[in-house]
Motif scaffolding. Sequence first.
Motif, PDB file in Angstrom:
ATOM      1  N   LYS A  71      27.189 -17.998  40.409  1.00 40.83           N
ATOM      2  CA  LYS A  71      27.318 -16.488  40.764  1.00 40.83           C
ATOM      3  C   LYS A  71      26.699 -15.944  39.714  1.00 40.83           C
ATOM      4  CE  LYS A  71      31.052 -13.112  41.562  1.00 40.83           C
ATOM      5  NZ  LYS A  71      32.451 -13.319  41.800  1.00 40.83           N
ATOM      6  N   GLN A  72      26.378 -16.207  38.267  1.00 41.60           N
ATOM      7  CA  GLN A  72      25.938 -15.075  36.937  1.00 41.60           C
ATOM      8  C   GLN A  72      24.010 -15.500  37.790  1.00 41.60           C
ATOM      9  OE1 GLN A  72      26.682 -16.887  33.405  1.00 41.60           O
ATOM     10  NE2 GLN A  72      29.129 -16.871  33.600  1.00 41.60           N
ATOM     11  N   LEU A  75      23.503 -13.310  40.475  1.00 48.85           N
ATOM     12  CA  LEU A  75      23.471 -12.422  39.939  1.00 48.85           C
ATOM     13  C   LEU A  75      22.244 -11.474  39.612  1.00 48.85           C
ATOM     14  CD1 LEU A  75      26.356 -10.157  40.109  1.00 48.85           C
ATOM     15  CD2 LEU A  75      26.975 -11.110  38.164  1.00 48.85           C
ATOM     16  N   VAL A  78      19.265 -11.451  41.600  1.00 49.29           N
ATOM     17  CA  VAL A  78      19.556  -9.725  42.206  1.00 49.29           C
ATOM     18  C   VAL A  78      19.679  -8.853  41.295  1.00 49.29           C
ATOM     19  CG1 VAL A  78      20.903  -8.675  43.951  1.00 49.29           C
ATOM     20  CG2 VAL A  78      21.083 -10.835  43.833  1.00 49.29           C
ATOM     21  N   ALA A  79      20.435  -8.491  40.075  1.00 43.14           N
ATOM     22  CA  ALA A  79      19.612  -7.225  39.086  1.00 43.14           C
ATOM     23  C   ALA A  79      18.470  -7.439  39.227  1.00 43.14           C
ATOM     24  CB  ALA A  79      20.757  -7.728  38.229  1.00 43.14           C
ATOM     25  N   GLN A  96      32.902  -8.790  48.222  1.00 44.55           N
ATOM     26  CA  GLN A  96      32.815  -8.501  47.039  1.00 44.55           C
ATOM     27  C   GLN A  96      31.264  -7.768  46.874  1.00 44.55           C
ATOM     28  OE1 GLN A  96      32.898 -11.186  43.673  1.00 44.55           O
ATOM     29  NE2 GLN A  96      33.760  -8.782  41.647  1.00 44.55           N
ATOM     30  N   PHE A 100      28.975  -4.105  46.189  1.00 44.72           N
ATOM     31  CA  PHE A 100      27.959  -3.412  44.870  1.00 44.72           C
ATOM     32  C   PHE A 100      26.192  -3.770  45.964  1.00 44.72           C
ATOM     33  CE2 PHE A 100      31.710  -5.860  43.122  1.00 44.72           C
ATOM     34  CZ  PHE A 100      31.972  -4.762  41.658  1.00 44.72           C
ATOM     35  N   LEU A 415      38.559 -11.705  44.012  1.00 47.20           N
ATOM     36  CA  LEU A 415      38.788 -12.766  43.347  1.00 47.20           C
ATOM     37  C   LEU A 415      39.727 -12.246  42.030  1.00 47.20           C
ATOM     38  CD1 LEU A 415      36.376 -15.329  43.087  1.00 47.20           C
ATOM     39  CD2 LEU A 415      35.280 -13.694  41.318  1.00 47.20           C
ATOM     40  N   ARG A 419      42.681 -14.293  40.839  1.00 49.19           N
ATOM     41  CA  ARG A 419      43.671 -14.513  39.813  1.00 49.19           C
ATOM     42  C   ARG A 419      44.705 -13.822  39.232  1.00 49.19           C
ATOM     43  NH1 ARG A 419      38.830 -12.525  37.350  1.00 49.19           N
ATOM     44  NH2 ARG A 419      39.904 -10.833  36.152  1.00 49.19           N
TER      45      ARG A 419
ATOM     46  N   TYR B  44      28.930   0.032  35.097  1.00 50.43           N
ATOM     47  CA  TYR B  44      27.503  -0.608  35.213  1.00 50.43           C
ATOM     48  C   TYR B  44      27.785  -1.826  35.997  1.00 50.43           C
ATOM     49  CZ  TYR B  44      23.554  -3.587  34.928  1.00 50.43           C
ATOM     50  OH  TYR B  44      22.067  -4.435  35.060  1.00 50.43           O
ATOM     51  N   SER B  45      28.114  -2.082  37.222  1.00 50.71           N
ATOM     52  CA  SER B  45      28.261  -4.048  37.721  1.00 50.71           C
ATOM     53  C   SER B  45      27.066  -4.449  38.054  1.00 50.71           C
ATOM     54  CB  SER B  45      28.877  -2.829  39.034  1.00 50.71           C
ATOM     55  OG  SER B  45      27.625  -2.438  40.120  1.00 50.71           O
ATOM     56  N   ILE B  46      26.236  -4.115  37.812  1.00 50.43           N
ATOM     57  CA  ILE B  46      25.285  -5.312  36.792  1.00 50.43           C
ATOM     58  C   ILE B  46      23.776  -5.197  38.638  1.00 50.43           C
ATOM     59  CG2 ILE B  46      24.126  -7.538  36.853  1.00 50.43           C
ATOM     60  CD1 ILE B  46      27.079  -7.944  35.984  1.00 50.43           C
ATOM     61  N   VAL B  47      24.630  -5.571  39.700  1.00 55.43           N
ATOM     62  CA  VAL B  47      23.440  -4.934  40.669  1.00 55.43           C
ATOM     63  C   VAL B  47      23.157  -3.799  41.149  1.00 55.43           C
ATOM     64  CG1 VAL B  47      22.586  -6.394  42.699  1.00 55.43           C
ATOM     65  CG2 VAL B  47      25.752  -6.294  41.717  1.00 55.43           C
ATOM     66  N   LEU B  48      23.943  -2.695  40.820  1.00 55.80           N
ATOM     67  CA  LEU B  48      23.858  -0.743  41.422  1.00 55.80           C
ATOM     68  C   LEU B  48      23.253  -1.244  39.891  1.00 55.80           C
ATOM     69  CD1 LEU B  48      26.914  -0.531  43.477  1.00 55.80           C
ATOM     70  CD2 LEU B  48      24.933  -0.379  43.641  1.00 55.80           C
ATOM     71  N   LYS B  51      25.607   3.731  35.396  1.00 54.38           N
ATOM     72  CA  LYS B  51      26.679   5.512  35.340  1.00 54.38           C
ATOM     73  C   LYS B  51      27.161   5.542  34.260  1.00 54.38           C
ATOM     74  CE  LYS B  51      29.379   6.938  38.912  1.00 54.38           C
ATOM     75  NZ  LYS B  51      29.453   5.713  39.681  1.00 54.38           N
ATOM     76  N   LYS B 255      36.101  -9.940  33.450  1.00 58.36           N
ATOM     77  CA  LYS B 255      35.475  -8.801  33.544  1.00 58.36           C
ATOM     78  C   LYS B 255      34.034  -8.590  33.788  1.00 58.36           C
ATOM     79  CE  LYS B 255      39.254  -7.076  33.897  1.00 58.36           C
ATOM     80  NZ  LYS B 255      39.763  -5.945  35.237  1.00 58.36           N
ATOM     81  N   ALA B 256      33.056  -9.592  32.730  1.00 60.79           N
ATOM     82  CA  ALA B 256      31.621  -9.261  33.097  1.00 60.79           C
ATOM     83  C   ALA B 256      31.643 -10.207  34.131  1.00 60.79           C
ATOM     84  CB  ALA B 256      30.933  -9.801  32.169  1.00 60.79           C
ATOM     85  N   PHE B 257      31.866 -11.292  34.345  1.00 57.76           N
ATOM     86  CA  PHE B 257      31.156 -12.103  35.840  1.00 57.76           C
ATOM     87  C   PHE B 257      31.693 -12.187  36.665  1.00 57.76           C
ATOM     88  CE2 PHE B 257      28.817 -12.872  31.660  1.00 57.76           C
ATOM     89  CZ  PHE B 257      27.344 -12.622  31.727  1.00 57.76           C
ATOM     90  N   ARG B 258      33.046 -11.907  36.793  1.00 58.37           N
ATOM     91  CA  ARG B 258      34.101 -12.239  37.565  1.00 58.37           C
ATOM     92  C   ARG B 258      34.197 -11.361  38.788  1.00 58.37           C
ATOM     93  NH1 ARG B 258      37.593 -17.240  35.273  1.00 58.37           N
ATOM     94  NH2 ARG B 258      36.423 -19.308  35.710  1.00 58.37           N
ATOM     95  N   ASP B 259      34.494 -10.099  38.047  1.00 60.28           N
ATOM     96  CA  ASP B 259      35.040  -8.582  38.309  1.00 60.28           C
ATOM     97  C   ASP B 259      33.489  -8.204  38.203  1.00 60.28           C
ATOM     98  OD1 ASP B 259      37.240  -9.615  39.225  1.00 60.28           O
ATOM     99  OD2 ASP B 259      37.949  -8.524  36.943  1.00 60.28           O
ATOM    100  N   PHE B 260      32.112  -8.201  37.857  1.00 58.38           N
ATOM    101  CA  PHE B 260      31.235  -7.407  37.670  1.00 58.38           C
ATOM    102  C   PHE B 260      31.506  -6.539  37.110  1.00 58.38           C
ATOM    103  CE2 PHE B 260      30.033  -8.942  41.981  1.00 58.38           C
ATOM    104  CZ  PHE B 260      29.454 -10.417  41.794  1.00 58.38           C
ATOM    105  N   HIS B 261      31.967  -6.125  36.140  1.00 54.89           N
ATOM    106  CA  HIS B 261      32.193  -5.216  35.052  1.00 54.89           C
ATOM    107  C   HIS B 261      31.607  -4.956  34.175  1.00 54.89           C
ATOM    108  CE1 HIS B 261      34.656  -3.240  38.157  1.00 54.89           C
ATOM    109  NE2 HIS B 261      35.807  -4.005  37.776  1.00 54.89           N
TER     110      HIS B 261
END
Lengths: 467, 296
Positions: A71-72, A75, A78-79, A96, A100, A415, A419, B44-48, B51, B255-261
Motif C-alpha cells: 500500500k505504501q 501510495l 500515486v502521490a 478508500q 481520495f 480499514l 481495526r 493531507y491524505s497524500i494523494v489529494l 489543505k 494513521k499515516a499509512f493505513r488511514d491516509f492521514h
Amino acid sequence: MKSYMRILILGVLFVFSLVSFSIVSSAAKKTLEVWAPGGKIWEDTYQEFQRTHPDIELKFVPLTGGFDERKQKLLSAVAGGVPPDVMWVDRFEVSQWAAFDALTPLNKYIPKYKLSPSQYIRQTWDEAIFPWDNQLYALPWQTDNRIIFWNKDIFKEVGVNPDKFPITWEEQLEVNKKLTKFDDKGNVTRIGFAVVEGLGANGSEWVLGWANGGEYMTARSTKVTLNHPKLVETLDWLVKMTDVSGGVEKAAAFKGTWGIEVQAPFFVGKIAAMINGNWTFENIARYAPNLNFGVSPIYRRDVYLKEKKLVPITFSGGHAFAIPKGAKNPEDAFEFIRWITGINGTRAYRNASIAFSKSMNRPWAPIIFAYQAANKESLEALAEQPVTQAIKDGVKLSFDLMAYTRFRDRSPAALLMQREFLGHARDEALYHKKTPKQALDDATRTIQAELDRLLDEWEKRTGKKLR
Amino acid sequence: MTKFKRNKEEIITAYIIILPWLLGLSIFIVGPIISSLMFSFMDYSIVLPPKFIGLGNYKRMFLNDPLFWKSLYNTLYMTVIGVPLNIVLALSVALLLNQKLKGEALFRTIFYLPSVVPQVAISLLWMWILNPQVGLINYLLSLFGIKGPMWLASEQWAKPAFIIMGLWGIGGNMVIFLAGLQNVPQHLYDAAIVDGANIWQRFRYVTFPMLSPTIFFLLVMGIIGTLQIFTQAYIMTAGGPMDATLFYVYHLFNKAFRDFHMGYASAMAWFLFIIIFIATIINLKLAPKWVYYESE
C-alpha cells in the motif's frame, strides 16, 4: 586535479544522457506498466497477455512485501505523480482509494468493451463500486468465501453426530463445549468450534453478524451501524463461545502452539470445527488428504428462527485490478484488466497454476474467479484432478455459495472499521472489559467521527450532497 | 593570485565530492523534516492536495483521540521502566564480565550475541519463549511452582513481556560499559583500597563517577530509542491485546499509512519530537548533578 574534474563532469554527462535516452525511448514505444503479484503462475499469465497483445509492451513490476508495504508503495507512486498504469488492489480498499481520488473511474469503458456486471459474480462487481459516487473503480479478479469445516473423527469420538453440523446457536454452543478439551493443568488442547478470527477462524465475525440479520453500515455507507442490536447479540454469542475455552487469554495461549501446513491446527485435531475460507480445500488436499472432514454453509439465523428455513450466507473478499489516476496509458490498461479478469486471462492463470502444481507434485484445487464463466471451466478442470470426492464436493459447494455471498461495507473508513471492530471492540468484549453493547457503541462513535470527517471533505471537494 | 585560484578550485572540487552526501541530506532528510512540519498544520491524505487547517491536527490529537493518549502512556511505560532496568542490568553484567576470569571472552561473546540478531527474528523467537503453554519462561516458572502469566495474550503482562524481551538485548550496552570500565584508571582503585574503601564504596565513589558519562550517554540514547519502539509490537501483537502494546509510533503508522492521514501523523511525529527534545534537555540539565567528567 584538472583531469579528475574532467572525469567527474564526463561521468555526470553520461548519467544524464542515459536518463534522457531512456525517457525518449520509452515515449516512443507503447508500454504498459503493471504492478501486480509475481511468481511463476502470474508471470506465465502475463506472458500469455504479451503473446496475444504484441502491440503493447508489458512492463511488469512484482509487488513484494505484505499488505502495508504494498500500500505504501502504491501510495507514494500515486502521490508522486508517477503511478503505474495498472495496479492490483484489495477490493475492500477500492473505496478508500476512490474517495481520495487515486483511481480512474471505469464506467466510460464499459459500453466500449461490451462489459456487463452479469458476466461477473454480481457481489464482486458491486464491491468495486464506490457507493458515494456510484462509479466503478476496478474490475474484480478473484474472490473467496467462508464455510464451516469440521473433523468428523473428533465428532464421533465425543459422541456428536458427525454427518450434520448443528444449526442453532444454542446447539453450536453445546457442541463447542463437548468438543473443547483441556489438559490436567487447565490448558486448552482443543478448540471445539472456532468462530473468532485469529483464534482458528477467518472472516467469521462479519458473516455471523449478517447471518443474524445485522448490518454494519447503511446502504450508501454514510452511517455506521456497528452497534446494531443484531450485531450486539452476535458479539454476545461470540463471547460465550470464547468463554467455553476458559476465556480469550487461554485460547490465545493455545494458539501460540499451532503450526502451519501439515501442522495446521485443524489438520492435527487442535481445532474440531471452524469457520474458515474456501482455500482450506486446497490445503486439505495438500497437507491432510486423509482428513475425514465435513462442510456446511453458514445459515441465516434470522430466517431460520422465523420460518425454519435454511438459507445459506457467506462472506467474500478478494482482489481486483484498477487504473490509478494519472496513468499514462489508460486505454491499454483497461484492455489489460479486462483481459486478465476475463475468460482468457483467468484461463491462462488456471492453466499456469495447474501446470505449476503438477511440476511441484502438489494437488490442485481452483480459486474462485469473479468472472462467472471462468468458474465453470475451473470445475471442469477440477473433475480431472486426482483429489478426493470430498474435496471436489466441497469446492463445488463453495462455488455455489457465491450466489448468497456478501462483502464488507465499502467506504473510505473500511480499514478503520476492520481495526475498530475486530482489533478493538471485539477484543474488549472478549476480554470482558466492556459489554458487547458498550464496546460496539464506542467503536461506532469512533468510526462515525472519522467517516463524518471524510464525508465533509468529500462533499466539499465534489460539491455533492449525500446527507 | 595563483594561490587563490587554486584554493577556489579546491573548494569547488571539495563541494563536488561531497555533493552526493549533501544532496542526500537535503533531499531525503532536511526536505522531509520541513515538509512534515508544514503538513502537521494541514489536512493531507497524500494523494489529494494538502489543505491548511491551522492547529486542527493538534487539537484532534489532544482532545478527540483516546488512542493517542493510550499509545503515549504505553510508550512512556516502556521508557520509564524499561530503560533504567536495561541500564542497571547491562552495568551489572558488565561488572561481572570485567573480572579477570578464565573464559571471559567467551562469556562476553555469549552476552553480546543476541544484539546481532535482527529485531524481526528476535520477535518471532520470543513469541515461542513467551508462549504461556509451551514457552520456556513459564516452564521455568512452573519448576518453582509458579503459574506464569499469559504474557502477550494478557493486557497487564504484554508490556512487561516486551521489557523482559528487551533485556535479552543488553549486550550492546554491556559492551559500551565494558569499554568504560577499561578506562577507569587502576590507580584510583589502588588509592581507594589504601584508604580502606570496601567493594561497595569502591563502586560508589570510583567506578560510578568514572562511568557516569557512559551511563548518561546510554540513558539519553535509551530514552530516545524506546520512545520510538515499533517493530516488536508490529510483528508480535499488532498493538493488542486491547491496545496494551499500541505504541506511539505504531499509532502514528496506522494513521499515516493505513488511514491516509499524513497531516495528523506528521503532527504526531512533531509532538514526539518535542517530547524527546524536552526529555533530552532535562537529561542535559540534570547531568551536571551526577555526571562526572575527568577533565573538569
